[in-house]
Scaffold this active site. Structure first.
Site, PDB file in Angstrom:
ATOM      1  N   LYS A  65       0.856  -1.188   0.000  1.00 39.60           N
ATOM      2  CA  LYS A  65       0.000   0.000   0.000  1.00 39.60           C
ATOM      3  C   LYS A  65       0.887   1.232   0.000  1.00 39.60           C
ATOM      4  O   LYS A  65       1.862   1.305   0.746  1.00 39.60           O
ATOM      5  CB  LYS A  65      -0.921   0.016   1.223  1.00 39.60           C
ATOM      6  N   GLN A 136     -13.131   7.890  10.410  1.00 35.17           N
ATOM      7  CA  GLN A 136     -12.742   6.618  11.018  1.00 35.17           C
ATOM      8  C   GLN A 136     -13.813   6.099  11.968  1.00 35.17           C
ATOM      9  O   GLN A 136     -13.973   4.883  12.124  1.00 35.17           O
ATOM     10  CB  GLN A 136     -11.401   6.765  11.767  1.00 35.17           C
ATOM     11  N   ASP A 157     -17.636  14.465  19.904  1.00 33.68           N
ATOM     12  CA  ASP A 157     -16.661  15.093  19.012  1.00 33.68           C
ATOM     13  C   ASP A 157     -16.686  16.592  19.287  1.00 33.68           C
ATOM     14  O   ASP A 157     -17.731  17.146  19.640  1.00 33.68           O
ATOM     15  CB  ASP A 157     -17.006  14.821  17.545  1.00 33.68           C
ATOM     16  N   ALA A 216      -3.792   7.277  17.692  1.00 36.69           N
ATOM     17  CA  ALA A 216      -2.342   7.465  17.664  1.00 36.69           C
ATOM     18  C   ALA A 216      -1.725   6.568  16.594  1.00 36.69           C
ATOM     19  O   ALA A 216      -1.770   5.347  16.686  1.00 36.69           O
ATOM     20  CB  ALA A 216      -1.739   7.152  19.030  1.00 36.69           C
ATOM     21  N   ASP A 217      -1.174   7.191  15.563  1.00 36.87           N
ATOM     22  CA  ASP A 217      -0.579   6.431  14.467  1.00 36.87           C
ATOM     23  C   ASP A 217       0.700   7.107  13.988  1.00 36.87           C
ATOM     24  O   ASP A 217       1.149   6.894  12.874  1.00 36.87           O
ATOM     25  CB  ASP A 217      -1.570   6.312  13.313  1.00 36.87           C
TER      26      ASP A 217
END
Lengths: 320, 320
Positions: A65, A136, A157, A216-217
């Site tokens: 990817k 997401q 949110d 968290a990425d």
């Protein structure tokens, strides 16, 4: 031999959470059993954002990817994240298909959380909390709805528009806007924010909850107070990625997290080599960073589904 | 915004060595000046071969080559090496084009050698030696013919069929089959074999020769007696790649090569920060492993050439 090209508008109707979840579950199992390959992501940084090359193989499948993150894109009416997947025959290296990977990414991320919930949440879970209502959050909800009979979905949110978009998108479910502490009072919570400092406080977390920490990425990102992690049993998707870019990366760096809280990987639990939840009062956390094996598992599932279907574009791309 | 798809049969007519050489030369310059990005290749190994993800960016260009090496492919009537390039807009990450990268790889490899010869060979060079007559030899010849008025091309290969195929493919040049020592008695020599142990002996090497060592592109491969390297001035394409997979990798590992023989990178010479050849009796060696910046430079050149041309396939691949 022709190569198949699958555009975004063609991929979306081919994505069914009921098929994506077992595909992703199997990817975790194969990875834990040593039957998958996943070299580290390769990051290419440019002025306006970055790109990641994410190669992986599973039994009978291989590919890569190529995904970008360009934060200023929304001002140009383009998504921040776009992805292309090259799906290759592991036997010959032939590029069997080139697919849009944007929706595959969102679906497999939701599916990974649902697999984690299946193995780590309480068996009687029936309420879902969503911290963050963006793109997401939609696939987190879809994936959990595919596995659970959800009595109530609570969402928080900062943006009311995002919250009402989510509620309108799923009229079939009971979804309510709540405060953050109320959202945390759910059986399963998914955190899907872009936060760089903790948004979830320790005192809001109830015994027995399972948290999918998805936001968290990247290095420096975190969503949960480290004190939550220090009372929880943590499972990562991949230790290498989690320690550099997952929920645990900041507290590990700062020495605020006892590394022994990390019991293993989700794959270990799926493969049966590690125990998941051991009692109904345990707090479990799945640290999801997103794995290339999840993408290639989805690409494989889609390719197998359409390979004999003549309605999709085929080009003699790399002729023999 | 549509994405452009360029198949192998469309790419080949768009490749002109007279354009590829300056594109590759510029890539070396930008890399040496710190204006290009090239994270390490990511290797994915499967039972029958391997894949490499090769991301890179240059000013105004970004992308990634996904290339396989499957040695048993010829028995299935497939090429050993096939490549796909995703060419992306560095400003937004948008995938502007997906191209077959197989011929681009062969052309840019030839072009890199020609750039090295331009900066490192004697100015009066007029004879070319080819050690190996396979696919890669064709583009080495084409690239040198684009820069030099070649009086004679001498070729050696274990396979007479490969040699006569090369001779027949270029009736416009004077190409002769010779012994290996005779081939080495040329002004410029390109070694393009799959050798894992030296095929070129020290005593065959004449003062003043420039050698493009192209064959070694993986750990454990080498074509030249280390004694040749110890009397030569060596330039690498990239020190990181050369020391792990280039001509110098084996002798460096074995301690048979004085690292001081490596004067710098070809980019340093192109950018003018390092001196190339200093006299007519020096032996110069270019250690070519193949760089992602070369591929992306070619993809950029091709995309700019055809972006307004309506005859190529366009799909709404990643819709906004």
């Amino acid at each position: 031999m022709p190569t198949m090209f699958l555009c975004k508008s063609e991929i979306l109707p081919l994505l069914d959470m009921k098929e994506v979840i077992p595909a992703v579950e199997n990817a975790f199992r194969q990875w834990a059993l040593g039957k998958a390959q996943m070299p580290p992501k390769s990051y290419l940084t440019v002025d306006k954002g970055d790109f990641r090359a994410m190669p992986a193989s599973l039994p009978g499948a291989a590919g890569m990817k190529w995904v970008n993150v360009h934060p200023a894109n929304p001002s140009r009416n383009l998504p921040t994240v776009m992805a292309v997947i090259i799906y290759s025959d592991p036997e010959t290296g032939y590029p069997l298909a080139v697919m849009d990977g944007t929706d595959i990414t969102a679906y497999r991320t939701g599916a990974a959380s649902a697999v984690a919930s299946k193995y780590l949440a309480r068996k009687d879970a029936s309420t879902l909390g969503l911290v963050g209502a963006g793109r997401q959050a939609h696939t987190q909800l879809m994936a959990h709805a595919a596995l659970y009979d959800l009595k109530l979905v609570k969402v928080y949110d900062l943006s009311e528009a995002s919250t009402s978009r989510l509620i309108k998108a799923f009229p079939q479910y009971r979804i309510e806007a709540h405060t953050l502490p109320e959202v945390m009072d759910s059986d399963i919570v998914c955190t899907v924010t872009p936060a760089h400092s903790p948004v979830v406080r320790k005192e809001w977390v109830k015994p027995g909850v399972h948290i999918n920490a998805v936001g968290a990425d990247a290095h420096g990102k975190e969503e949960l107070d480290p004190e939550i992690l220090n009372e929880a049993v943590i499972f990562v998707d991949d230790m290498r990625q989690a320690s550099t870019s997952g929920e645990v990366n900041v507290p590990l760096d700062k020495g605020l997290l006892d590394p022994n809280r990390i019991r293993g990987s989700l794959g270990d639990v799926v493969a049966g080599t590690k125990k998941g939840r051991t009692n109904d009062r345990e707090i479990t956390v799945f640290d999801s960073t997103g794995l290339a094996i999840e993408d290639i598992a989805c690409a494989h599932m889609i390719y197998e589904k359409v390979k004999r279907n003549s309605e999709f574009t085929r080009l003699n791309f790399v002729e023999a």
